[in-house]
Design an enzyme around this catalytic site. Structure first.
Site, short mmCIF file in Angstrom:
data_model
loop_
_atom_site.label_atom_id
_atom_site.label_comp_id
_atom_site.label_asym_id
_atom_site.label_seq_id
_atom_site.Cartn_x
_atom_site.Cartn_y
_atom_site.Cartn_z
N HIS A 25 -4.20 -2.17 -2.51
CA HIS A 25 -3.71 -3.54 -2.63
C HIS A 25 -2.31 -3.59 -3.26
O HIS A 25 -2.03 -4.40 -4.13
CB HIS A 25 -4.70 -4.42 -3.42
N ARG A 28 -1.45 -2.99 -7.32
CA ARG A 28 -1.47 -4.04 -8.35
C ARG A 28 -2.84 -4.21 -9.01
O ARG A 28 -3.00 -5.03 -9.88
CB ARG A 28 -1.02 -5.37 -7.74
N ILE A 59 3.35 1.93 3.37
CA ILE A 59 3.90 2.27 4.68
C ILE A 59 5.12 1.38 4.90
O ILE A 59 4.99 0.16 4.99
CB ILE A 59 2.87 2.04 5.82
N ARG A 60 6.30 2.00 4.97
CA ARG A 60 7.53 1.22 5.07
C ARG A 60 8.41 1.60 6.25
O ARG A 60 9.30 0.85 6.63
CB ARG A 60 8.36 1.35 3.78
#
Length: 128
Positions: A25, A28, A59-60
């Site tokens: 998540h 956080r 994942i960017r």
């Protein structure tokens, strides 16, 4: 969604899950929460093909997609980059982002000798 341990993955499979989502998540939930990439291999091993394993978090770019697939994910999920893109530049920014992700993934595949997504495996990356 939110599977982060082999024990949780096995429990989901026992309950009849046909797929699970490895997700912290966005890190956080708890301080010092491991990344999804850190726990993904042991979760894939734990489910042993009994369900699909999707991964979400961190994942960017196309190389991140490649690495997630190489360490065992059946698919990746991305939300935050799409939200950022839509707010920055609307539909056109999303179209450009998808094109960039596709290019980056195909480039990584080409450099590693993977002609198809199915060809991607952990021998193509270095895991510490």
């Amino acid at each position: 969604k939110g599977i982060m341990t082999p024990k949780s993955a096995k429990k989901a499979v026992s309950a009849g899950a046909s797929a699970i989502v490895v997700s912290n998540h966005g890190g956080r939930v708890l301080d010092q929460c491991p990344s999804t990439a850190e726990v993904l291999p042991e979760i894939v091993e734990a489910v042993d093909g009994r369900c699909k394993v999707l991964v979400d978090g961190g994942i960017r770019d196309g190389l991140d997609i490649f690495k997630a697939l190489a360490i065992g994910a059946d698919a990746v999920l991305m939300a935050r980059p799409f939200v950022n893109a839509i707010y920055k530049g609307g539909e056109q920014a999303v179209i450009e982002m998808v094109a960039r992700l596709e290019f980056e993934l195909k480039d990584a595949m080409s450099m590693c000798g993977a002609k198809k997504i199915k060809d991607i495996d952990k021998s193509m990356i270095r895991i510490k």
